[in-house]
Design a protein around this motif. Structure first.
Motif, short mmCIF file in Angstrom:
data_model
loop_
_atom_site.label_atom_id
_atom_site.label_comp_id
_atom_site.label_asym_id
_atom_site.label_seq_id
_atom_site.Cartn_x
_atom_site.Cartn_y
_atom_site.Cartn_z
N GLU A 62 70.77 81.37 87.22
CA GLU A 62 72.17 81.88 86.79
C GLU A 62 71.83 83.50 86.34
O GLU A 62 72.86 84.29 86.69
CB GLU A 62 72.30 81.36 85.20
CG GLU A 62 72.79 79.92 85.35
CD GLU A 62 72.79 78.94 84.31
OE1 GLU A 62 72.69 79.71 83.18
OE2 GLU A 62 73.08 77.69 84.33
N LEU A 63 70.65 83.95 85.81
CA LEU A 63 70.40 85.17 85.59
C LEU A 63 70.37 86.02 86.87
O LEU A 63 71.14 87.46 86.99
CB LEU A 63 69.02 85.51 85.10
CG LEU A 63 68.62 86.95 84.69
CD1 LEU A 63 69.62 87.59 83.57
CD2 LEU A 63 67.27 87.01 84.42
N ARG A 64 70.03 85.61 87.95
CA ARG A 64 70.39 86.39 89.47
C ARG A 64 71.68 86.82 89.58
O ARG A 64 72.11 87.79 89.94
CB ARG A 64 69.74 85.77 90.59
CG ARG A 64 68.24 85.67 90.58
CD ARG A 64 67.81 85.30 91.93
NE ARG A 64 68.22 83.87 92.48
CZ ARG A 64 67.41 82.96 92.11
NH1 ARG A 64 66.14 83.21 91.47
NH2 ARG A 64 67.75 81.75 92.41
N GLY A 65 72.77 85.76 89.43
CA GLY A 65 74.12 85.68 89.49
C GLY A 65 74.77 86.90 88.60
O GLY A 65 75.49 87.71 88.90
N HIS A 66 74.35 86.69 87.36
CA HIS A 66 74.94 87.78 86.47
C HIS A 66 74.26 89.07 86.76
O HIS A 66 75.34 90.26 86.49
CB HIS A 66 74.37 87.33 84.91
CG HIS A 66 74.77 86.09 84.42
ND1 HIS A 66 76.24 85.80 84.42
CD2 HIS A 66 74.37 84.97 83.60
CE1 HIS A 66 76.42 84.47 83.93
NE2 HIS A 66 75.32 83.98 83.41
N CYS A 67 73.19 89.46 86.98
CA CYS A 67 72.76 90.58 87.24
C CYS A 67 73.41 91.26 88.53
O CYS A 67 73.99 92.49 88.47
CB CYS A 67 71.18 90.84 87.61
SG CYS A 67 70.14 90.41 86.20
N ARG A 68 73.79 90.40 89.53
CA ARG A 68 74.31 90.92 90.58
C ARG A 68 75.96 91.48 90.10
O ARG A 68 76.47 92.43 90.62
CB ARG A 68 74.56 89.94 91.88
CG ARG A 68 73.18 89.79 92.78
CD ARG A 68 73.73 88.73 93.94
NE ARG A 68 73.85 87.66 93.61
CZ ARG A 68 73.09 86.56 93.68
NH1 ARG A 68 71.96 86.80 93.65
NH2 ARG A 68 73.49 85.30 93.11
N ARG A 69 76.54 90.42 89.31
CA ARG A 69 77.86 90.65 88.98
C ARG A 69 78.12 92.01 87.94
O ARG A 69 78.95 92.84 88.31
CB ARG A 69 78.61 89.66 88.43
CG ARG A 69 79.15 88.66 88.97
CD ARG A 69 79.81 87.55 88.53
NE ARG A 69 78.99 86.58 87.53
CZ ARG A 69 78.36 85.77 87.58
NH1 ARG A 69 78.11 85.32 88.81
NH2 ARG A 69 77.57 85.34 86.56
N LEU A 70 76.87 92.15 87.38
CA LEU A 70 76.98 93.10 86.31
C LEU A 70 76.69 94.66 86.83
O LEU A 70 77.12 95.62 86.46
CB LEU A 70 75.78 92.77 85.19
CG LEU A 70 75.92 93.62 83.85
CD1 LEU A 70 77.30 93.49 82.98
CD2 LEU A 70 74.73 93.40 83.10
N GLY A 71 75.86 94.64 87.78
CA GLY A 71 75.54 95.85 88.39
C GLY A 71 74.73 96.76 87.76
O GLY A 71 74.46 97.84 87.82
N ALA A 72 73.84 96.07 86.75
CA ALA A 72 73.07 96.89 85.82
C ALA A 72 71.81 97.11 86.32
O ALA A 72 71.30 96.36 87.09
CB ALA A 72 73.03 96.04 84.25
#
Length: 239
Positions: A171-181
């Motif tokens: 889930e974290l991988r997906g969040h990081c991709r969406r966030l672009g942080a």
């Protein structure tokens, strides 16, 4: 300029028996949008590095510079640090409350973030009623509240069981991709570092210095080669 530029960074703690060198000197550049994992022996200063970047501690010498000037920074600790007197939505929306965001706007944002991390329907629950994985989801949502430019993760899933940890990492991988942080992750788990990171920074024993930097070449979606992990494990043993 790198999103985070670290030069000559050191941290010396004052213990009862005298000064203790915890970190450095350390030099490191982290590019915008990059995910970097930091691994190393226990006590080598990994968490200290995150605290220095976040501004929670002051360096003894050296500098941490940001391309964005004063970036928005989100941080997730190994313990979730949820406030027990606030419900899930209240905890998730706390950074917005501190920033002065109106009640209705922060409530809507908190609900959306809860849904993003799989906590829809739990907005009114108290932290004490949550499982470990759910509490860390809430902590992650809180870190996302202000759309951080930089996300600092200090072994956020270390206390979870293996199955929950694997799910949270995906889930974290997906969040990081969406966030672009720009993301800096401290972990003891090589497989976690290899699955999540673009680069892995191996620190020496205390005081932690950069022993090696490895760039990940993913073998498939979310995967990497067993040989590379084994090579990093040997390097960590020698650090």
């Amino acid at each position: 300029m790198a999103a985070i530029a670290i030069r000559g960074l050191t941290r010396v703690h004052q213990a009862a028996w005298g000064p203790v060198a915890a970190l450095g000197p350390l030099d490191l550049d982290i590019a915008s949008g990059e995910v970097v994992a930091v691994i190393g022996p226990s006590g080598c200063g990994k968490s200290t590095l995150l605290r220095l970047i976040a501004g929670l501690d002051a360096p003894t010498t050296g500098t941490v510079a940001f391309a964005a000037g004063r970036p928005r920074i989100g941080m997730v600790f190994q313990d979730n640090r949820l406030l027990p007197w606030l419900d899930v939505a209240g905890n998730v929306g706390l950074p917005l409350r501190i920033a002065g965001v109106p009640r209705a706007a922060r409530a809507a944002r908190a609900r959306a973030l809860c849904a993003d991390v799989g906590l829809a329907g739990f907005e009114d629950h108290w932290p004490a009623t949550l499982s470990g994985g759910m509490a860390q989801r809430a902590a992650l949502a809180r870190a996302f509240a202000q759309d951080p430019d930089i996300l600092l993760l200090d072994e956020p899933f270390a206390a979870l069981d293996a199955i929950t940890r694997a799910r949270m990492n995906a889930e974290l991988r997906g969040h990081c991709r969406r966030l672009g942080a720009t993301v800096l992750l401290v972990t003891h788990a090589l497989d976690e570092a290899a699955a999540l990171a673009d680069r892995i920074v191996v620190l020496t024993g205390r005081p932690g210095q950069v022993a090696r930097i490895a760039r990940m070449h993913k073998a498939g979606p979310g995967g990497t080669s067993d040989g590379l992990i084994a090579d990093l494990a040997r390097g960590l043993a020698d650090a």
